[in-house]
Design a protein around this motif. Sequence first.
Motif, PDB file in Angstrom:
ATOM      1  N   LEU A 148       0.856  -1.194   0.000  1.00 22.91           N
ATOM      2  CA  LEU A 148       0.000   0.000   0.000  1.00 22.91           C
ATOM      3  C   LEU A 148       0.892   1.244   0.000  1.00 22.91           C
ATOM      4  N   MET A 149       0.813   2.037  -1.080  1.00 23.45           N
ATOM      5  CA  MET A 149       1.634   3.236  -1.162  1.00 23.45           C
ATOM      6  C   MET A 149       0.810   4.436  -0.685  1.00 23.45           C
ATOM      7  N   ARG A 150       1.381   5.139   0.318  1.00 25.70           N
ATOM      8  CA  ARG A 150       0.649   6.256   0.919  1.00 25.70           C
ATOM      9  C   ARG A 150       1.396   7.571   0.670  1.00 25.70           C
ATOM     10  N   ARG A 151       0.661   8.524   0.067  1.00 24.73           N
ATOM     11  CA  ARG A 151       1.245   9.860  -0.148  1.00 24.73           C
ATOM     12  C   ARG A 151       0.997  10.669   1.119  1.00 24.73           C
ATOM     13  N   MET A 152       2.091  11.034   1.795  1.00 26.40           N
ATOM     14  CA  MET A 152       1.962  11.621   3.126  1.00 26.40           C
ATOM     15  C   MET A 152       1.251  12.974   3.113  1.00 26.40           C
ATOM     16  N   ALA A 153       1.457  13.756   2.073  1.00 27.38           N
ATOM     17  CA  ALA A 153       0.888  15.110   2.052  1.00 27.38           C
ATOM     18  C   ALA A 153      -0.629  15.072   2.005  1.00 27.38           C
ATOM     19  N   THR A 154      -1.194  14.105   1.235  1.00 26.84           N
ATOM     20  CA  THR A 154      -2.657  14.078   1.031  1.00 26.84           C
ATOM     21  C   THR A 154      -3.331  12.906   1.740  1.00 26.84           C
ATOM     22  N   SER A 155      -2.529  11.994   2.311  1.00 24.33           N
ATOM     23  CA  SER A 155      -3.027  10.739   2.908  1.00 24.33           C
ATOM     24  C   SER A 155      -3.717   9.835   1.880  1.00 24.33           C
ATOM     25  N   GLN A 156      -3.539  10.144   0.617  1.00 21.36           N
ATOM     26  CA  GLN A 156      -4.069   9.325  -0.486  1.00 21.36           C
ATOM     27  C   GLN A 156      -3.310   8.005  -0.548  1.00 21.36           C
ATOM     28  N   GLN A 157      -4.021   6.881  -0.753  1.00 21.07           N
ATOM     29  CA  GLN A 157      -3.342   5.584  -0.783  1.00 21.07           C
ATOM     30  C   GLN A 157      -3.654   4.827  -2.067  1.00 21.07           C
ATOM     31  N   GLU A 158      -2.707   3.983  -2.473  1.00 19.65           N
ATOM     32  CA  GLU A 158      -2.866   3.236  -3.722  1.00 19.65           C
ATOM     33  C   GLU A 158      -2.198   1.877  -3.548  1.00 19.65           C
ATOM     34  N   MET A 159      -2.902   0.796  -3.909  1.00 17.75           N
ATOM     35  CA  MET A 159      -2.343  -0.547  -3.776  1.00 17.75           C
ATOM     36  C   MET A 159      -1.618  -0.903  -5.072  1.00 17.75           C
ATOM     37  N   ILE A 160      -0.360  -1.335  -4.958  1.00 12.90           N
ATOM     38  CA  ILE A 160       0.360  -1.771  -6.174  1.00 12.90           C
ATOM     39  C   ILE A 160       0.998  -3.134  -5.893  1.00 12.90           C
ATOM     40  N   PRO A 161       1.358  -3.894  -6.929  1.00 12.40           N
ATOM     41  CA  PRO A 161       1.965  -5.212  -6.720  1.00 12.40           C
ATOM     42  C   PRO A 161       3.274  -5.118  -5.938  1.00 12.40           C
ATOM     43  N   LEU A 162       3.478  -6.072  -5.038  1.00  8.44           N
ATOM     44  CA  LEU A 162       4.722  -6.134  -4.266  1.00  8.44           C
ATOM     45  C   LEU A 162       5.808  -6.732  -5.153  1.00  8.44           C
ATOM     46  N   ASP A 163       6.306  -5.871  -6.029  1.00  8.78           N
ATOM     47  CA  ASP A 163       7.244  -6.339  -7.036  1.00  8.78           C
ATOM     48  C   ASP A 163       8.249  -5.216  -7.287  1.00  8.78           C
ATOM     49  N   TYR A 164       9.513  -5.560  -7.355  1.00  8.73           N
ATOM     50  CA  TYR A 164      10.587  -4.579  -7.478  1.00  8.73           C
ATOM     51  C   TYR A 164      10.346  -3.610  -8.638  1.00  8.73           C
ATOM     52  N   ASP A 165      10.065  -4.151  -9.828  1.00  7.06           N
ATOM     53  CA  ASP A 165       9.884  -3.296 -11.008  1.00  7.06           C
ATOM     54  C   ASP A 165       8.673  -2.375 -10.878  1.00  7.06           C
ATOM     55  N   CYS A 166       7.583  -2.927 -10.307  1.00  7.66           N
ATOM     56  CA  CYS A 166       6.381  -2.109 -10.140  1.00  7.66           C
ATOM     57  C   CYS A 166       6.644  -0.953  -9.173  1.00  7.66           C
ATOM     58  N   ILE A 167       7.407  -1.242  -8.104  1.00  7.85           N
ATOM     59  CA  ILE A 167       7.714  -0.185  -7.127  1.00  7.85           C
ATOM     60  C   ILE A 167       8.578   0.896  -7.774  1.00  7.85           C
ATOM     61  N   ILE A 168       9.590   0.469  -8.553  1.00  7.13           N
ATOM     62  CA  ILE A 168      10.456   1.434  -9.244  1.00  7.13           C
ATOM     63  C   ILE A 168       9.617   2.314 -10.176  1.00  7.13           C
ATOM     64  N   ASN A 169       8.731   1.687 -10.946  1.00  4.57           N
ATOM     65  CA  ASN A 169       7.888   2.457 -11.866  1.00  4.57           C
ATOM     66  C   ASN A 169       7.037   3.459 -11.110  1.00  4.57           C
ATOM     67  N   PHE A 170       6.499   3.012  -9.974  1.00  6.38           N
ATOM     68  CA  PHE A 170       5.677   3.906  -9.166  1.00  6.38           C
ATOM     69  C   PHE A 170       6.504   5.101  -8.660  1.00  6.38           C
ATOM     70  N   LEU A 171       7.733   4.816  -8.158  1.00  5.58           N
ATOM     71  CA  LEU A 171       8.610   5.882  -7.654  1.00  5.58           C
ATOM     72  C   LEU A 171       8.923   6.894  -8.750  1.00  5.58           C
ATOM     73  N   LYS A 172       9.148   6.368  -9.970  1.00  2.00           N
ATOM     74  CA  LYS A 172       9.496   7.256 -11.089  1.00  2.00           C
ATOM     75  C   LYS A 172       8.340   8.189 -11.417  1.00  2.00           C
ATOM     76  N   THR A 173       7.107   7.653 -11.427  1.00  5.14           N
ATOM     77  CA  THR A 173       5.984   8.519 -11.788  1.00  5.14           C
ATOM     78  C   THR A 173       5.668   9.512 -10.676  1.00  5.14           C
ATOM     79  N   GLU A 174       6.009   9.174  -9.445  1.00  6.45           N
ATOM     80  CA  GLU A 174       5.724  10.070  -8.305  1.00  6.45           C
ATOM     81  C   GLU A 174       6.740  11.190  -8.195  1.00  6.45           C
ATOM     82  N   LYS A 175       7.902  11.010  -8.767  1.00 12.17           N
ATOM     83  CA  LYS A 175       9.026  11.943  -8.598  1.00 12.17           C
ATOM     84  C   LYS A 175       8.731  13.320  -9.175  1.00 12.17           C
TER      85      LYS A 175
END
Length: 422
Positions: free
Chosen positions: A395-422
């Motif tokens: 569960l990825m939680r954006r601290m500023a808005t408390s918005q949460q999003e469930m993504i697969p527990l997978d290295y590549d998926c997490i990296i992709n998520f980090l890149k789009t959030e940056k």
Amino acid sequence: MSKIIVPKGTYDLLPDDTAKWRDLETKIHQIFSEYGYGEIRTPLFEHTELFQRGIGETTDIVEKEMFTFADRANRSLTLRPEGTASVVRAYLEHNLAGSGGVTKLYYYGPMFRCEAPQAGRFRQFSQYGAEVLGSLDPRVDAEVIALAVNFYRRLGITDLDVRLNSIGCPNCRPVYRSKLIERLRPKTGGLCSNCQRRLERNPLRLLDCKNPSCQDATADIPLITETLCAECGSHFEKLRILLDSIPINYHLDSRLVRGFDYYTKTVFEVLAGDLGAQNALCGGGRYDNLVEECGGNPTPGIGFAAGVERLLIVLESRKTSVFHPETPELYIAPLGEAAQLAVFPLLIKLREAGWKVESDFLGRSLKAQLKTADKMGVSLVGILGEDELQGRQILMRRMATSQQEMIPLDYDCIINFLKTEK
Ligand SMILES: [Zn+2]
Ligand SMILES: [Zn+2]
């Protein structure tokens, strides 16, 4: 048992401080590189004689501020109190003059002086500085001053007071010196004990004594710039035209003589309003006889040294945001032992891929972990509880808005998520 603390005049740099220091150090290396300087690193201690000859026997530094000790073979060594003498020694030792061009060197590191500690003044302190050897041209003086001043401007310090003077050369300074001694000798009784002692040996230093009675005694003395020889006079005039052309604003200060014996012609200091008049951010000057003094061929030179602690005091007091805090890009909060084991290899793998990731190593509650992440200033927290682990999700939680999003527990998926959030 009593606790052992740091020696007087020294300090520890803790992680919050070192992040700022490293940032500043990067900027220092960058500007010197842009101005065409090569870095030199000399030993922290040298033979005592180097400083006695290089800085001058009658200076405050050599007379009373050096950390001097005998090694086991009873040779006298001294922790370097400044950078120029060591740079000149190395310049001669390694024949850096080489093909006879201009040699531009800079240094950065700790210096040591046994002074009474006060705000911005320590017994181990850091300086960066430049030395340019091989040219008499006033353009070199102007370039050195421009580098010193422009560095502060880059850091957002613009209300600078640049003080400039010329203290002549071995041809014209002795004339001024005798004039000074002649004028001040009848007033000896009114001088401070320091100046009484210095009057015959180093009368120029009386000009920058802060003692009111010494300032009174020297109030109406003739200006050194009026007794310069033709060469020194023309050098100074050209320098002023060059500084005006950059432009660098400065004011002439006939009392500026600097504490070193080796200066000739140009001397300058840069001050910032926040520090007292005795705490210049940087200072320097031309030293056309120092290389010869240290056993080399006659070689002109000019340089400056700048204090890092004082600069940081100024930057802190203005809250200028030149420093980038090293905030983690992701905090992963595992809940329970299985989650901890699943998170651990992920944590290492993400770091190896260049991401700044933090996690909990105390097995604390989600609430406590979120509090820690918030304190660190992290904007993204990955939460891994038992349910998420079973579903191979995080569960990825954006601290500023408390918005949460469930993504697969997978290295590549997490990296992709980090890149789009940056
Ligand atoms: Zn001269
Ligand atoms: Zn005095």
